[in-house]
Design a protein around this motif. Structure first.
Motif, PDB file in Angstrom:
ATOM      1  N   VAL A   1      10.505 -55.566 -16.495  1.00  0.00           N
ATOM      2  CA  VAL A   1      11.784 -55.167 -17.210  1.00  0.00           C
ATOM      3  C   VAL A   1      12.638 -54.260 -16.173  1.00  0.00           C
ATOM      4  O   VAL A   1      13.917 -54.353 -16.032  1.00  0.00           O
ATOM      5  N   ARG A   2      11.768 -53.574 -15.311  1.00  0.00           N
ATOM      6  CA  ARG A   2      12.660 -52.732 -14.290  1.00  0.00           C
ATOM      7  C   ARG A   2      11.424 -52.469 -13.164  1.00  0.00           C
ATOM      8  O   ARG A   2      10.357 -52.289 -13.389  1.00  0.00           O
ATOM      9  N   SER A   3      12.090 -52.464 -11.756  1.00  0.00           N
ATOM     10  CA  SER A   3      11.202 -52.454 -10.665  1.00  0.00           C
ATOM     11  C   SER A   3      11.975 -51.558  -9.485  1.00  0.00           C
ATOM     12  O   SER A   3      13.322 -51.566  -9.425  1.00  0.00           O
ATOM     13  N   ALA A   4      11.304 -50.784  -8.664  1.00  0.00           N
ATOM     14  CA  ALA A   4      11.481 -49.991  -7.936  1.00  0.00           C
ATOM     15  C   ALA A   4      10.930 -49.774  -6.618  1.00  0.00           C
ATOM     16  O   ALA A   4       9.613 -49.703  -7.072  1.00  0.00           O
ATOM     17  N   GLN A   5      11.047 -49.837  -5.330  1.00  0.00           N
ATOM     18  CA  GLN A   5      10.205 -49.507  -4.404  1.00  0.00           C
ATOM     19  C   GLN A   5      10.944 -48.552  -3.337  1.00  0.00           C
ATOM     20  O   GLN A   5      12.108 -48.632  -3.174  1.00  0.00           O
ATOM     21  N   HIS A   6      10.006 -47.641  -2.893  1.00  0.00           N
ATOM     22  CA  HIS A   6      10.277 -46.669  -1.813  1.00  0.00           C
ATOM     23  C   HIS A   6       9.417 -46.540  -0.816  1.00  0.00           C
ATOM     24  O   HIS A   6       8.174 -46.448  -0.984  1.00  0.00           O
ATOM     25  N   LYS A   7      10.070 -46.375   0.546  1.00  0.00           N
ATOM     26  CA  LYS A   7       9.022 -46.361   1.722  1.00  0.00           C
ATOM     27  C   LYS A   7       9.330 -44.896   2.125  1.00  0.00           C
ATOM     28  O   LYS A   7      10.254 -44.337   2.401  1.00  0.00           O
TER      29      LYS A   7
ATOM     30  N   ILE B   1       4.386 -47.098   1.351  1.00  0.00           N
ATOM     31  CA  ILE B   1       5.296 -47.945   0.476  1.00  0.00           C
ATOM     32  C   ILE B   1       4.786 -47.954  -1.019  1.00  0.00           C
ATOM     33  O   ILE B   1       3.725 -47.954  -1.322  1.00  0.00           O
ATOM     34  N   ARG B   2       5.753 -47.245  -1.944  1.00  0.00           N
ATOM     35  CA  ARG B   2       5.465 -47.160  -3.185  1.00  0.00           C
ATOM     36  C   ARG B   2       6.257 -48.208  -4.164  1.00  0.00           C
ATOM     37  O   ARG B   2       7.528 -48.095  -4.002  1.00  0.00           O
ATOM     38  N   GLY B   3       5.640 -48.492  -5.126  1.00  0.00           N
ATOM     39  CA  GLY B   3       6.267 -49.292  -6.192  1.00  0.00           C
ATOM     40  C   GLY B   3       6.131 -49.008  -7.537  1.00  0.00           C
ATOM     41  O   GLY B   3       5.214 -48.230  -7.906  1.00  0.00           O
ATOM     42  N   ARG B   4       7.124 -49.050  -8.291  1.00  0.00           N
ATOM     43  CA  ARG B   4       7.003 -48.703  -9.794  1.00  0.00           C
ATOM     44  C   ARG B   4       7.716 -49.788 -10.574  1.00  0.00           C
ATOM     45  O   ARG B   4       8.956 -50.372 -10.395  1.00  0.00           O
ATOM     46  N   TRP B   5       6.918 -50.449 -11.713  1.00  0.00           N
ATOM     47  CA  TRP B   5       7.347 -51.404 -12.405  1.00  0.00           C
ATOM     48  C   TRP B   5       7.053 -51.196 -13.932  1.00  0.00           C
ATOM     49  O   TRP B   5       6.126 -50.437 -14.085  1.00  0.00           O
ATOM     50  N   ILE B   6       8.090 -51.719 -14.783  1.00  0.00           N
ATOM     51  CA  ILE B   6       7.618 -51.466 -16.098  1.00  0.00           C
ATOM     52  C   ILE B   6       7.611 -52.892 -16.755  1.00  0.00           C
ATOM     53  O   ILE B   6       8.520 -53.692 -16.664  1.00  0.00           O
ATOM     54  N   LEU B   7       6.440 -53.108 -17.227  1.00  0.00           N
ATOM     55  CA  LEU B   7       5.819 -54.518 -17.429  1.00  0.00           C
ATOM     56  C   LEU B   7       5.776 -54.571 -19.122  1.00  0.00           C
ATOM     57  O   LEU B   7       5.434 -53.801 -19.620  1.00  0.00           O
ATOM     58  N   ILE B   8       5.901 -55.627 -19.520  1.00  0.00           N
ATOM     59  CA  ILE B   8       5.859 -56.190 -21.007  1.00  0.00           C
ATOM     60  C   ILE B   8       4.992 -57.291 -21.316  1.00  0.00           C
ATOM     61  O   ILE B   8       5.122 -58.310 -20.471  1.00  0.00           O
ATOM     62  N   GLY B   9       3.846 -57.094 -21.909  1.00  0.00           N
ATOM     63  CA  GLY B   9       2.870 -58.115 -22.292  1.00  0.00           C
ATOM     64  C   GLY B   9       1.924 -57.818 -23.203  1.00  0.00           C
ATOM     65  O   GLY B   9       2.069 -56.653 -23.680  1.00  0.00           O
TER      66      GLY B   9
END
Length: 207
Positions: free
Chosen positions: A165-171, A176-184
């Motif tokens: 649904v939404r993703s973002a990455q930050h270095k 390196i950091r990643g954040r995701w909102i997943l639906i399942g």
């Protein structure tokens, strides 16, 4: 028995029944809160009828205005999920039932209480089943930066039938950091979590 006292006792019973269910589920607005909401709404309605309010709709509007403060106090945001909305609407409904009792509609208020209990007690199982089939969860992954992004994890999510649904990455300097909102489904979330926990490249994981 004085009719007004009879109505107050009914309002007390309605608040106690609904409040007991909320208390059992450890909600912020429990037994005493629901009793007070039901009693106060009933009493305000009785007094307005005795005093003789020209526009009865103004009474309901003022009661609902006061309930707005109570409702706002039990709603809070937790990560990507808002909690307390059901409790806030239950407070609103309890006030409506108290007003119905105060206005002399005892049967209507009792039937309304029964419907509220059906919604709160039995429909929760339907809700849980729906959430097991399709639920949103936030994942945070931290890895050592190796001159590449974390897009490989998005490909991994798709193999577990997850919708991003939404993703973002930050270095930062070396991370390196990643954040995701997943639906399942709950089962696919469980399988994905088990895989990520065993991924040696992941230094930090939250889900």
């Amino acid at each position: 028995m004085d009719p007004d006292l009879y109505h107050l006792l009914i309002a007390l019973g309605i608040g106690a029944i609904i409040g007991a269910e909320r208390e059992y589920r450890s909600k912020s607005a429990g037994l005493r809160t629901m009793i007070m909401v039901s009693l106060s709404s009933c009493l305000f309605t009785i007094l307005s009828l005795k005093i003789g309010v020209e526009n009865p709709d103004r009474l309901a509007a003022n009661i609902l205005t006061g309930l707005g403060f109570l409702g706002a106090g039990v709603i809070f945001k937790d990560e990507n999920r808002i909690s307390g909305i059901t409790t806030a609407t239950t407070i609103w409904m309890t006030a409506a039932l108290g007003m119905a009792v105060g206005a002399g509609y005892e049967l209507l208020s009792l039937l309304g209480t029964l419907i509220v209990l059906i919604v709160l007690i039995f429909l929760i199982y339907v809700q849980e089943h729906i959430e097991s089939l399709n639920q949103a969860r936030t994942y945070r992954i931290v890895c050592e930066f190796q001159q590449k992004t974390l897009d490989q994890y998005e490909d991994l999510f798709k193999t577990y039938n997850m919708k991003v649904v939404r993703s973002a990455q930050h270095k930062t300097a070396h991370k390196i950091r990643g954040r995701w909102i997943l639906i399942g489904s709950a089962e696919n979330h469980k399988k994905l979590t088990a895989y990520l926990l065993n991924d040696a490249n992941i230094e930090e994981l939250s889900f």
